[in-house]
Structures are given as C-alpha cells and as structure tokens.
Design a protein around this motif. Structure first.
Motif, PDB file in Angstrom:
ATOM      1  N   MET A 114     106.076  -0.188  50.168  1.00  0.00           N
ATOM      2  CA  MET A 114     104.707   0.322  50.042  1.00  0.00           C
ATOM      3  C   MET A 114     103.785  -0.382  51.038  1.00  0.00           C
ATOM      4  SD  MET A 114     104.522   0.455  45.879  1.00  0.00           S
ATOM      5  CE  MET A 114     102.746   0.690  45.823  1.00  0.00           C
ATOM      6  N   SER A 115     104.008  -1.675  51.254  1.00  0.00           N
ATOM      7  CA  SER A 115     103.141  -2.434  52.158  1.00  0.00           C
ATOM      8  C   SER A 115     103.367  -2.077  53.617  1.00  0.00           C
ATOM      9  CB  SER A 115     103.365  -3.942  51.962  1.00  0.00           C
ATOM     10  OG  SER A 115     104.563  -4.374  52.588  1.00  0.00           O
ATOM     11  N   THR A 116     104.510  -1.499  53.946  1.00  0.00           N
ATOM     12  CA  THR A 116     104.844  -1.170  55.336  1.00  0.00           C
ATOM     13  C   THR A 116     104.512   0.275  55.677  1.00  0.00           C
ATOM     14  OG1 THR A 116     107.125  -0.467  54.874  1.00  0.00           O
ATOM     15  CG2 THR A 116     106.750  -2.830  55.240  1.00  0.00           C
ATOM     16  N   TYR A 117     103.687   0.912  54.846  1.00  0.00           N
ATOM     17  CA  TYR A 117     103.333   2.313  55.068  1.00  0.00           C
ATOM     18  C   TYR A 117     104.587   3.192  55.034  1.00  0.00           C
ATOM     19  CZ  TYR A 117      99.273  -0.218  56.928  1.00  0.00           C
ATOM     20  OH  TYR A 117      98.226  -1.095  57.100  1.00  0.00           O
ATOM     21  N   GLN A 118     105.544   2.818  54.173  1.00  0.00           N
ATOM     22  CA  GLN A 118     106.798   3.555  53.981  1.00  0.00           C
ATOM     23  C   GLN A 118     107.671   3.565  55.231  1.00  0.00           C
ATOM     24  OE1 GLN A 118     107.756   4.723  50.910  1.00  0.00           O
ATOM     25  NE2 GLN A 118     105.861   3.788  50.153  1.00  0.00           N
ATOM     26  N   ASP A 119     107.490   2.596  56.096  1.00  0.00           N
ATOM     27  CA  ASP A 119     108.293   2.480  57.320  1.00  0.00           C
ATOM     28  C   ASP A 119     109.469   1.545  57.048  1.00  0.00           C
ATOM     29  OD1 ASP A 119     109.202   2.529  59.908  1.00  0.00           O
ATOM     30  OD2 ASP A 119     107.797   0.992  60.601  1.00  0.00           O
ATOM     31  N   ARG A 120     110.659   2.083  56.983  1.00  0.00           N
ATOM     32  CA  ARG A 120     111.844   1.293  56.654  1.00  0.00           C
ATOM     33  C   ARG A 120     112.363   0.551  57.884  1.00  0.00           C
ATOM     34  NH1 ARG A 120     111.700   5.489  53.188  1.00  0.00           N
ATOM     35  NH2 ARG A 120     112.495   5.167  51.075  1.00  0.00           N
ATOM     36  N   PRO A 121     112.850  -0.669  57.708  1.00  0.00           N
ATOM     37  CA  PRO A 121     113.403  -1.417  58.850  1.00  0.00           C
ATOM     38  C   PRO A 121     114.713  -0.815  59.326  1.00  0.00           C
ATOM     39  CG  PRO A 121     113.800  -2.604  56.811  1.00  0.00           C
ATOM     40  CD  PRO A 121     112.919  -1.444  56.456  1.00  0.00           C
ATOM     41  N   LYS A 122     115.020  -1.045  60.592  1.00  0.00           N
ATOM     42  CA  LYS A 122     116.321  -0.606  61.100  1.00  0.00           C
ATOM     43  C   LYS A 122     117.448  -1.430  60.496  1.00  0.00           C
ATOM     44  CE  LYS A 122     114.682   0.927  65.652  1.00  0.00           C
ATOM     45  NZ  LYS A 122     114.785   0.704  67.125  1.00  0.00           N
ATOM     46  N   SER A 123     117.197  -2.716  60.299  1.00  0.00           N
ATOM     47  CA  SER A 123     118.246  -3.619  59.829  1.00  0.00           C
ATOM     48  C   SER A 123     117.659  -4.636  58.859  1.00  0.00           C
ATOM     49  CB  SER A 123     118.910  -4.351  60.999  1.00  0.00           C
ATOM     50  OG  SER A 123     119.447  -3.426  61.931  1.00  0.00           O
ATOM     51  N   VAL A 124     118.499  -5.087  57.930  1.00  0.00           N
ATOM     52  CA  VAL A 124     118.092  -6.051  56.917  1.00  0.00           C
ATOM     53  C   VAL A 124     119.149  -7.150  56.843  1.00  0.00           C
ATOM     54  CG1 VAL A 124     117.573  -6.404  54.474  1.00  0.00           C
ATOM     55  CG2 VAL A 124     116.922  -4.263  55.571  1.00  0.00           C
ATOM     56  N   ILE A 125     118.694  -8.399  56.780  1.00  0.00           N
ATOM     57  CA  ILE A 125     119.593  -9.537  56.626  1.00  0.00           C
ATOM     58  C   ILE A 125     119.203 -10.260  55.343  1.00  0.00           C
ATOM     59  CG2 ILE A 125     120.451 -11.678  57.655  1.00  0.00           C
ATOM     60  CD1 ILE A 125     119.673 -10.594  60.384  1.00  0.00           C
ATOM     61  N   THR A 126     120.169 -10.477  54.454  1.00  0.00           N
ATOM     62  CA  THR A 126     119.876 -11.069  53.146  1.00  0.00           C
ATOM     63  C   THR A 126     120.811 -12.237  52.871  1.00  0.00           C
ATOM     64  OG1 THR A 126     121.440  -9.726  51.864  1.00  0.00           O
ATOM     65  CG2 THR A 126     119.303  -8.741  52.357  1.00  0.00           C
ATOM     66  N   ASP A 127     120.615 -12.839  51.681  1.00  0.00           N
ATOM     67  CA  ASP A 127     121.427 -13.992  51.294  1.00  0.00           C
ATOM     68  C   ASP A 127     122.788 -13.608  50.740  1.00  0.00           C
ATOM     69  OD1 ASP A 127     121.043 -13.646  48.227  1.00  0.00           O
ATOM     70  OD2 ASP A 127     119.019 -13.681  49.019  1.00  0.00           O
ATOM     71  N   GLY A 128     123.013 -12.360  50.459  1.00  0.00           N
ATOM     72  CA  GLY A 128     124.356 -11.935  50.101  1.00  0.00           C
ATOM     73  C   GLY A 128     124.647 -11.762  48.628  1.00  0.00           C
ATOM     74  N   GLY A 129     123.660 -11.936  47.747  1.00  0.00           N
ATOM     75  CA  GLY A 129     123.901 -11.708  46.330  1.00  0.00           C
ATOM     76  C   GLY A 129     124.262 -10.255  46.061  1.00  0.00           C
ATOM     77  N   ASP A 130     125.112 -10.030  45.078  1.00  0.00           N
ATOM     78  CA  ASP A 130     125.564  -8.670  44.780  1.00  0.00           C
ATOM     79  C   ASP A 130     124.406  -7.768  44.368  1.00  0.00           C
ATOM     80  OD1 ASP A 130     128.128  -9.450  45.347  1.00  0.00           O
ATOM     81  OD2 ASP A 130     128.697  -9.775  43.253  1.00  0.00           O
ATOM     82  N   ALA A 131     123.490  -8.298  43.536  1.00  0.00           N
ATOM     83  CA  ALA A 131     122.356  -7.484  43.098  1.00  0.00           C
ATOM     84  C   ALA A 131     121.438  -7.158  44.275  1.00  0.00           C
ATOM     85  CB  ALA A 131     121.582  -8.205  41.995  1.00  0.00           C
ATOM     86  N   VAL A 132     121.276  -8.121  45.199  1.00  0.00           N
ATOM     87  CA  VAL A 132     120.452  -7.880  46.386  1.00  0.00           C
ATOM     88  C   VAL A 132     121.071  -6.773  47.234  1.00  0.00           C
ATOM     89  CG1 VAL A 132     119.562  -8.880  48.520  1.00  0.00           C
ATOM     90  CG2 VAL A 132     119.564 -10.232  46.425  1.00  0.00           C
ATOM     91  N   ALA A 133     122.378  -6.866  47.465  1.00  0.00           N
ATOM     92  CA  ALA A 133     123.062  -5.852  48.273  1.00  0.00           C
ATOM     93  C   ALA A 133     122.920  -4.464  47.656  1.00  0.00           C
ATOM     94  CB  ALA A 133     124.536  -6.219  48.424  1.00  0.00           C
TER      95      ALA A 133
END
Length: 475
Positions: A114-133
C-alpha cells in the motif's frame, strides 16, 4: 507462547505521532495498523514521504529481515531496505508485527505494498523463514525471491560439521550450474554426508532450493547480490542499537534516526559525485569517460572492471536479422585466450534493446564486457540507454546528457568530414558561423543569460508530495 501485549499508552502515543505527521507535515506520510479482538495494537507499518520516494527510485530489489526481536515486547522489528544508486542502503519503511505467523507476514507485506502505490518490486531478498517465503509468494507472486546468503551461512554452520562438508555445500550454493547439474550434485552430496542429525535440515533446504542455490537464482535480477552477503549489511544499520528494553516510541525514534542518517549519507555522496573527477586508467578513453560521467562512482568502478577486459575479447561474426532497419544485429564474441568460449550479443535495430548470453545486464543492471566489446567493434562510445539504468546513474543532469549526445554525434561527423577537404571546410565554416551568431546574441542581451534549472525552478515548499511522485514516476 502468548502474544506480547503492547502497552495501550505506548501504542496511542505512536499512532498519535504518525497521525500528526500525516495531517500536519505531509499528507503522503503513510501508516497502517491492525488491532486485535481486545482493540490492542497488533501490527504496525509506517513509511514517510521520503521513504516512499526512495522506493520509486530504488525499489526494484527489496530486502527485509524478520529475525530481529530486540525490544521489550519480543516483537519482530522489520525494516524494508534496498540498494541506492551509490550502492548504499536506502530505507523504504518499517514494520512491527506481533508474531511470526503467515497471517502477520501477509498483513505486513500488503501494508508495505500500500505504501509503494501498489508498485511491486522486481526481486525480494528475505531471511528464509517458511512463513515469510509463503507470504512473499502470496503478495508478490511475480517477484524473484531468494534467501539472504548470510542466513544460509548461519544455518550451514549450525547443521553441518566439518569444513570440507561446509565448503562442498557452499559450492552447491554459489556455483552457477544448470538445474539438472545441481540435482546430480545434490544427490551425490546427500549420499556422502547425510546423517540422522542433519537429514531433516537438508531435506528442508532441498525443498526450497530455488530460493538459495545459484543454479536457480543466478540469472535473476538481484543487483549483484545473489552470491554474496551484502544483503545482511544493508539492514545492519537499522538493527544496530536495538536492545531488549526498547519501547514502541523508542523503535519509532530509532527508525527515524537511522533513516535520516542514511539520507544524509546519500546526499553527501551525491554532492561528492558532482565534484569528483575520476582518473581514466583504461585504453578506451571515450567509453570510460562517458561511463564516469553517467554512473555514480560506486557503479562506475564496477563497470570499469568490465571496460578493462574488452581487449581480451573480439567480435568474430556479425549478422543482420529481419528488417535491415528495424531488425536485429547479432554478434558472436570470443574470448581470445580460449577461442571456444563464445558469447552472443543481440542488438535491436533501434538500439533500445541489447542482450548478451551471459545475462550480466539482466542480473546486475550493468553492461558486461561482451556488450562493451561490441560497442568497440561498432566504433560507438555511447552506452545504450537500455544498458544505463536510471537507478545506477548520477542525479539527473540534462546538460550532461545533451553533451554526451552531441559529443557522440560530433565525433562521427568530424571523423567523416576530416576525410574530405571540401566537407571539412563546410563543417568548419558552419560551426564558426554558429558560434559568431551565438556570441552576437549574447552581446545584444548585455551578456546576461537566464538559466533555469528544471530541478530547482519550483519553490520547494510549493511542490506537493503528489507532484513529487508524479515527477519521479514520469522520470
């Protein structure tokens, strides 16, 4: 364990401050929150106007880490960051969630969206938790996703015993082989090193191999962060200084201070880049000079390493495909020391699309040595716009961009005109006449020339956030 209960007075104080910022400071300051059944604060996300504008510039790759719970409520503190045009951290917003459930992560990512004006990133890097993925797959289904290599390294240290075994696993993690080759190597690794103690972890890692193994993430756009630990460094500043006694207002002030520090640092680098003059060290002066003018120093130094390698390659074949004007040109580039190593560069007739089989441009956002070799082959010193992403470049300077185009065009004209005495005379007389008329016009106006900087012509206080957003989107 029961969900921590946030003190009502703290929650009210933070929400009141965020509301004040939106109502009094800037209507584009964003915050979103969720209450539980008892009307207590459950989840919270906020991003000021500068964070939202930074995302419009640098939000193609987003990094967030949900593992830090250093506050008196034991709640995950989740900053969203990216890589700026100086390859330093850029801050996009911050969240606090009550637990590490799938529902909480989905709520957090949707609030961020919502804060990005509905603009989704091309790529996401996370910590790897199953729920996060799982949450990333739900909210950002079309975005590339990988696990931060720092977190994979921590797990390797925990679950695998012996340096040789760890190094073998790291080769599975970092070697950009084909998926089929990875499968073969994985089963060989399992046959040698699987034990009762590590089998469960190895099975889990295999299940999410597409999020950490180079065989699956190597060709995707991660700005060169697909095989190192710089992603962890991006969020370090936001996590430094956290402690177990921090209240909700403390976390708000901490995020504000960190964001301000990052922005001041980026502004200082902008000013330094405007003043800096890099030393030209390669034999390709025009190309290197153009790259130094366009790209920020951090990106230029990476690109210069590619420029240095141009002479190790040569074009051995060039063919035209399709329409002679609007079709494509294909070049085969060979590595001089190993003639069997070939790369294929394809350019559209208009020059607005350039691709190489090595896919470095698609992965890292900077042109490879093979594309640069083709530029040398075609006597072009102008890096195509499609290979000079705006997010890699210095602050917008229309004069410099026009100068680049004039220099490229002039170099071609002067080279051709110098071969013929009559053409040389005509071009020279035209330029002398143009300069004389130009100088006469300046003298007629008393020597004063009105210069309007499009970046500063508007009164900064009169430009609304919506106008800023529109200008950024339109580029």
């Amino acid at each position: 364990m029961a969900r921590p209960r946030i003190d009502r007075a703290e929650a009210d104080a933070v929400l009141q401050e965020l509301r004040r910022r939106r109502d009094e400071d800037d209507c584009e300051n964003f915050y979103h929150y969720e209450l539980d059944a008892e009307q207590r604060l459950k989840n919270l996300f906020w991003a000021d106007i500068d964070s939202r504008l930074d995302y419009l510039f640098h939000g193609d790759v987003v990094v967030f880490d949900t593992t830090y719970r250093t506050n008196k409520y034991g709640m995950p503190f989740v900053p969203f960051v990216g890589l700026s045009h100086h390859r330093t951290p850029a801050f996009f917003g911050c969240g606090i969630i009550s637990d590490q459930s799938l529902d909480s992560y989905v709520w957090l990512l949707r609030a961020f969206l919502m804060s990005t004006y509905q603009d989704r990133p091309k790529s996401v890097i996370t910590d790897g938790g199953d729920a996060v993925a799982a949450a990333v797959k739900i909210v950002f289904p079309e975005s590339n996703h990988r696990i931060c290599s720092w977190h994979v390294e921590q797990a390797v240290e925990e679950h695998l015993r012996g340096s040789s075994i760890r190094n073998e696993f790291r080769s599975l993690m970092c070697d950009a082989c084909s998926p089929a080759a990875f499968e073969e190597r994985w089963y060989g690794f399992m046959a040698k090193h699987r034990t009762a103690g590590n089998q469960r972890w190895l099975d889990a890692m295999y299940g999410k191999r597409e999020l950490w193994a180079a065989a699956f993430v190597h060709d995707k756009f991660f700005l060169g962060m697909a095989s190192d630990q710089r992603t962890e460094c991006l969020a370090t500043r936001l996590h430094t200084g956290l402690h177990g006694g921090m209240s909700l207002p403390d976390l708000l002030r901490h995020a504000d201070a960190c964001a301000d520090g990052l922005r001041r640092g980026s502004a200082a680098l902008d000013a330094e880049a405007d003043r800096s003059r890099v030393e030209l060290t390669t034999g390709h002066r025009y190309l290197e000079e153009r790259a130094a003018r366009w790209f920020t120093p951090a990106n230029f130094y990476l690109l210069r390493e590619e420029i240095k390698m141009i002479d190790s390659f040569e074009v051995v074949e060039a063919t035209a495909r399709g329409h002679p004007t609007f079709g494509k040109k294909a070049y085969t580039v060979v590595f001089r020391q190993r003639r069997g190593v070939l790369f294929h560069v394809e350019c559209s007739g208009s020059g607005d699309v350039v691709r190489c089989s090595c896919r470095k441009m698609e992965r890292e956002g900077l042109p490879c040595r093979h594309i640069l070799c083709v530029m040398r082959h075609t006597n072009s010193s102008r890096i195509p716009d499609c290979c000079a992403l705006r997010r890699m470049r210095r602050r917008g300077d229309a004069k410099s961009e026009r100068l680049d185009e004039m220099e490229e065009l002039g170099r071609q004209v002067f080279d051709l005109a110098s071969e013929d005495a009559q053409e040389f005379k005509e071009i020279k007389e035209f330029l002398e006449s143009w300069l004389e008329d130009r100088n006469a016009g300046l003298r007629g106006s008393g020597g004063a020339v009105a210069v309007v900087d499009s970046n500063t012509a508007d009164d900064a206080d009169s430009v609304t956030p919506a106008t800023k957003k529109t200008k950024l989107i339109e580029g």
